[in-house]
Motif scaffolding. Sequence first.
Motif, PDB file in Angstrom:
ATOM      1  N   GLU A   1       0.822  -1.212   0.000  1.00  0.00           N
ATOM      2  CA  GLU A   1       0.000   0.000   0.000  1.00  0.00           C
ATOM      3  C   GLU A   1       0.849   1.251   0.000  1.00  0.00           C
TER       4      GLU A   1
ATOM      5  N   ASP B   1     -17.947   7.811  10.916  1.00  0.00           N
ATOM      6  CA  ASP B   1     -17.633   6.459  11.360  1.00  0.00           C
ATOM      7  C   ASP B   1     -17.401   5.619  10.109  1.00  0.00           C
ATOM      8  N   GLY B   2     -16.316   4.880  10.077  1.00  0.00           N
ATOM      9  CA  GLY B   2     -16.049   4.002   8.949  1.00  0.00           C
ATOM     10  C   GLY B   2     -15.483   4.704   7.729  1.00  0.00           C
ATOM     11  N   ALA B   3     -15.189   6.003   7.860  1.00  0.00           N
ATOM     12  CA  ALA B   3     -14.689   6.735   6.693  1.00  0.00           C
ATOM     13  C   ALA B   3     -13.367   6.155   6.235  1.00  0.00           C
ATOM     14  N   ASP B   4     -13.185   6.169   4.946  1.00  0.00           N
ATOM     15  CA  ASP B   4     -11.916   5.745   4.379  1.00  0.00           C
ATOM     16  C   ASP B   4     -10.982   6.941   4.442  1.00  0.00           C
ATOM     17  N   LEU B   5      -9.944   6.816   5.255  1.00  0.00           N
ATOM     18  CA  LEU B   5      -9.090   7.967   5.491  1.00  0.00           C
ATOM     19  C   LEU B   5      -8.178   8.272   4.320  1.00  0.00           C
ATOM     20  N   THR B   6      -8.129   7.366   3.357  1.00  0.00           N
ATOM     21  CA  THR B   6      -7.279   7.664   2.206  1.00  0.00           C
ATOM     22  C   THR B   6      -8.099   8.132   1.013  1.00  0.00           C
TER      23      THR B   6
ATOM     24  N   ILE C   1      -0.660   6.604  12.129  1.00  0.00           N
ATOM     25  CA  ILE C   1       0.627   6.640  12.814  1.00  0.00           C
ATOM     26  C   ILE C   1       1.182   8.053  12.780  1.00  0.00           C
TER      27      ILE C   1
ATOM     28  N   THR D   1      -7.415  10.063  14.321  1.00  0.00           N
ATOM     29  CA  THR D   1      -6.620   9.654  15.475  1.00  0.00           C
ATOM     30  C   THR D   1      -5.949   8.319  15.320  1.00  0.00           C
ATOM     31  N   ILE D   2      -6.259   7.584  14.268  1.00  0.00           N
ATOM     32  CA  ILE D   2      -5.687   6.241  14.271  1.00  0.00           C
ATOM     33  C   ILE D   2      -4.467   6.131  13.384  1.00  0.00           C
TER      34      ILE D   2
ATOM     35  N   ALA E   1     -21.828   7.997  -2.148  1.00  0.00           N
ATOM     36  CA  ALA E   1     -21.733   7.797  -3.596  1.00  0.00           C
ATOM     37  C   ALA E   1     -23.029   7.274  -4.190  1.00  0.00           C
TER      38      ALA E   1
END
Lengths: 932, 379
Positions: A510, A729-734, A676, A673-674, A619
Amino acid sequence: MRKHLKYGLMGGFLLGWHFFAMAQVDQVVVSGFPDGISWNEFVAAVENAYPVRFYYDPDSLPEVTLSIEQDSVPLTGFLTELFSPYGFEVSTDRAGNVFIFKDRRIRSALPEICHITLLQDAKDETLPAGNEREATVSGFLDTYREFIVENVIIGSKLKGFGSTQATIRGKVTNAMDHSPAVQANVYVEETRSLAVTNDSGQYQLVLPLGKYTLSVSSLGSFDKKYKLTLLSDGRLDVVLDHRVYALEEVEITSDRFNRVKGTQMGYERLSTKEIKEIPVVLGEKDLIKVALLLPGIQTVGEATSGFNVRGSPVDQNLFYINSVPVYNTSHVFGFFSSFNPEAVSDFSIYKSHIPVQYGGRLSSIFSVASRQGDLKKFSFRGGISPVAARLLVEGPFKEDKSSYMLAVRSTYSDWVLNLIKEPDIHNSSAFFADGIANLTFRLDDRNRIDFFSYGSYDDAQIATLSAYTYGNAGASLAWNNQFGQRHSAALSLIYNRYRLGEKNTEYAMEAYERSFTLGHYELRSSVTLRPSLNHTVDVGLNSILYQAARGDLLPYGDASTLIPESYEPEKGIETAIYAGDEWKAAPKLILNGGLRYTVYTYLGPKTVFTYKPGYPVEAINLTDTLHYGNNALIKTYNGLDYRLGATYLLTGHLSVKASYNRLHQYLFMLSNTIAISPTDIWKLCDYHIKPLTGDQYTLGLYSSLLGEMFEVSLEGYYKNIRNLVEYKDGADLTEADLIETELIQGDLDSYGIEFMLKKSYGKLNGWVNYTWSRALVQANNPVTGEMNNFGEVYPANFDKPHSANLVLNYRITKRLSFSSNIVYSTGRPVTYPTAVYYLNETQITHYSRRNEYRIPDYFRVDLSMNIEGNLKARKLLHGSFSFSVYNLTGRNNAYSVYFTTETGMIKAYRLSIFGVPIFSVSYNFKLGNYDS
Amino acid sequence: MTVKNILIVFLCLILVTACIDEYWPDISDYEPLMVVDGTLTNGTGPYAVRLSVTSDVNHPKYEPLPACTVTIEDDAGNIESLTETEPGLYVTVSENFRGVVGRQYRIWIITPESKTYSSPFQRLLAPVGIDTVYTEVEYREIPDLNHDLAGLQFYLDTYRAENDSNYYLWKLEETFLFHTDFFIDYLYMGYWEQFSNRDSVHTCWTTQNVYEFFTAHTLNLTNPTLIRYPLHYVDTESRRLQVKYSLLVHQYTIDADAHSFYDQVRNLMVDAGKLYTKQPYQIRGNVSNDDDPGEPVLGYFLVGGLDSIRIFVKRPLDVPFYYPVCELITDMRSLYFMPRSYWPIYVTENAQGQRGYASDACFDCTLNGGVLEEPDFWE
């Protein structure tokens, strides 16, 4: 040349006057005395004939033979000639007494510096009053100066005819290096008027015509007092002498901003002098890091590059250096601030009541002021620490007219790392550099042009996870003007570009690289008017163009299977027009009010997607795709800011202040927050994401105890922020293409109470503060049904209920001092996996409620010892050593706790930045002596 | 120590002290939560509901919840009781109980602590049919693997649905036939014994669930038909495709809430070795405690229209296989030194009379998780 002539004239005038006084006796000419006359007869005869009296010790007076060659001879000269071979001195006074004593000269009058009346030439207002007077009174009687009261007449009757009040303007400078005395107090006893000098040392006072006692005082200088007769508008420049030796050991480490009397609430100000001894990482003195020790200001972790002020996210603070905004204020992820400490002169923070000139952020304004080049002479200073070297040079281009200040700082670690064979280290980098240039041009007495520019660059790697390069580059050009008798105006053009590049190689499959750029172009104009004694009016207009480009997300490395994504850049313009007034309504009450009207427009080119109204923004609910051309107006928002504040002096040492601010913000930072490592991506409010608005209410009590030795303050606040942007909640951070589908806007409530006790004087000084605060978020959209955490309230990512800081400095001697910090705060909230279950034999992880748990508390102790070079007053170069240990207890303060799945088991890892105590030594040098 | 060395020491400190260590957060107030995993369809019964309890993250384990009273109620007033056949497994018993399309159903659970749980009524929707399931050979690049991964990607096409908005969930069950590497010709247990049925334990079938959830919907499709929906990928690193492979696909036509649940669960599942890159959050199911609606109850009681299809896939040709193959030890002398605990040792003999032995699992397929009986459905 003209100046020297003046010198001469003045000197001549004074000396002449002096001699005139003496001449009464001197001009006694004696004649008609026969040769061989005895001393006693001579004395008797002279005393008879002239208004002269002789005083001498008859027993010790030598036998002299008087012989007067000429017919007439001046008495004093004659006597001197007579007795000096015997070592006797002749003195006279105005009363006609003559003293003849061995080896002792009787001073018959006090030195002539007390009672000089200077008549101001009404036409020549540029006559600088201070310097010349000082020059003529040379050398002696330093210790008398603080008791001197000078008589000054300002203006002329002619000029003041018909007016009832006048403006006194002037400049206060330090005698030592001719630098402006910033934040010096100019105080008039009779009217209790107080003016404070600005960054150029200039002040203005508006008073009714009359007689006053005016005193000028400043940190580290002797006071100056004047008996003033104010006839019309005029000028009074003051030069303050440096207090080098004091009878008692007094190191003044607090600024003279009077927390009790000043009108600012939630205002902190630090100057470089104050933080000299506070230990910081690796010997780099750091004004910004010290700000973290103040109440209400925290970070979420060691390596983050922003602050949380009073329970608000990092993006709600606006950071300026000399009016250039800075979007990333640190090097190497927050280890060091990105300003060369040599170049910084002081630093102000507005936390509660934000003055109407500032806006665009909901929480606070940090304003760093850089040094201005010395207008008189060239100088340099610098330092070396294990990590970096820094140098500052300053001086005039043209004395008193223009000056420059250049400061650079850089690490030299890269070449060292390359020499090391160990692959982990060999492939690491930790390079940073920054530079500041400040040019000042005084066009004339009323106009000044400043050019300021700032740049920083970082290239760093955390463990072997990701590599970052980032940099700020900014510049400003400002014209400051003083018009009318007491008004001022400024116009500036400001530019800043922030760039961030990231390569993440934690998991080869990734691995990615991406970049982000934010451009900030601003036009700012402001006018300060002082229509009367009690009002200071500020009006102005600001306009900022933002250009944000999220760059491309590309796979990095051969093994990466990431799908590349390309994002459209965005553009927006934020304009504000403001007006505000500070009104001294009564002797004990000061009111502050302002309105700031802001308009924000989101511009094309852009592709905008629309969604079904009343449905979640996802979407699947996409309805339309709109294309906007370049500079097309996509969406416009506006808002009115209110800034209201009041200060009431209960007693001379106790005041209560209250304020209410409503603010608007049009850009924000996406954070989670998650992860690194930090993701400092700024985003503008757009078609879907509405502007953030915030209301802040504060109330505080301020007191100074034991004659201003201790300052105590207690301040409580409540903030309500609407349209806070959070990841769903559950958002794709990328994900970034349809970024609005990963975000939800909610409310943030934060409230807290801050307690601060500060001891500013004495060998032992410092401060202690404790803050209790909560920051709670609720994201629940009733229209679309979207919500986080079941629509319930959850702690914000930066909610830290308890935070305490202790800073102690102990000065053993002038050359040796110790300092320590103790910092504690509750850990940051985080969502943890709490259980495992099975559906259809498939293992599933169950999580806590959002931010239900916390990472471990943060605790750190630092110590440092500072040894100054010798205290000679005349020396070329002064150096000092600083030994410090950061994180003395070696505690592994968790920066983040993150999870992976390995062989069916969930594993948690803690990343801490400093796991051991860090020792360092650094050496600092500067031209001049201890005090320069 | 030269200046350079001192500098190196300091810099190493900066970089090396940034450390990552294993750390487990203190979640000492963890209390086990109830998990419901049940399905009711219009297919033939019996229908099963599994009740279990969550386990600690560090000690993941399936913990059944026995001794509950479970009933299913429909909106026509019928109530069906379920019987516990295994700890935690509750099944419907009456043979004529069958889910009816168009009816609504819900579950009632009474735990041994006398707490009552129920779900809201869910309508059993008419199932949309599966048109076909097919495979395609696909190669994938994997880091740390010195060859491309080879395998079959399964795809699914549905029939065109009547409505525009459809939600689907798929559960897959795979069965495959495999052979062990060697036939048993002899047994050695201190003496030689000829083994008569050399292929008696050579071929087995293994049936297991595919541990993934598949969800989809047809909301933004112009035509409510799913074409080429990707199911799972079966690689050749194992023996699944060695001889013949069968996939049983259950397609559930479900409502939006059920889809949301499984979709969220699927979304948060992280592949092994990867980082969590999604904002984690708590997912709750559709069953709740009647007296305490705030108590989290996990899992789902699913009510959906069912269509199933089974396909058979033969070993793909021209595709490299990489499953581990046993190595035969042909040095017979070492056989005699094997400890008695290994007896009987399986020995094979090839056409040339060369004998060899290996571990039991190389001969006996039942030791690899297989069964000898051919499944009823097997073709």
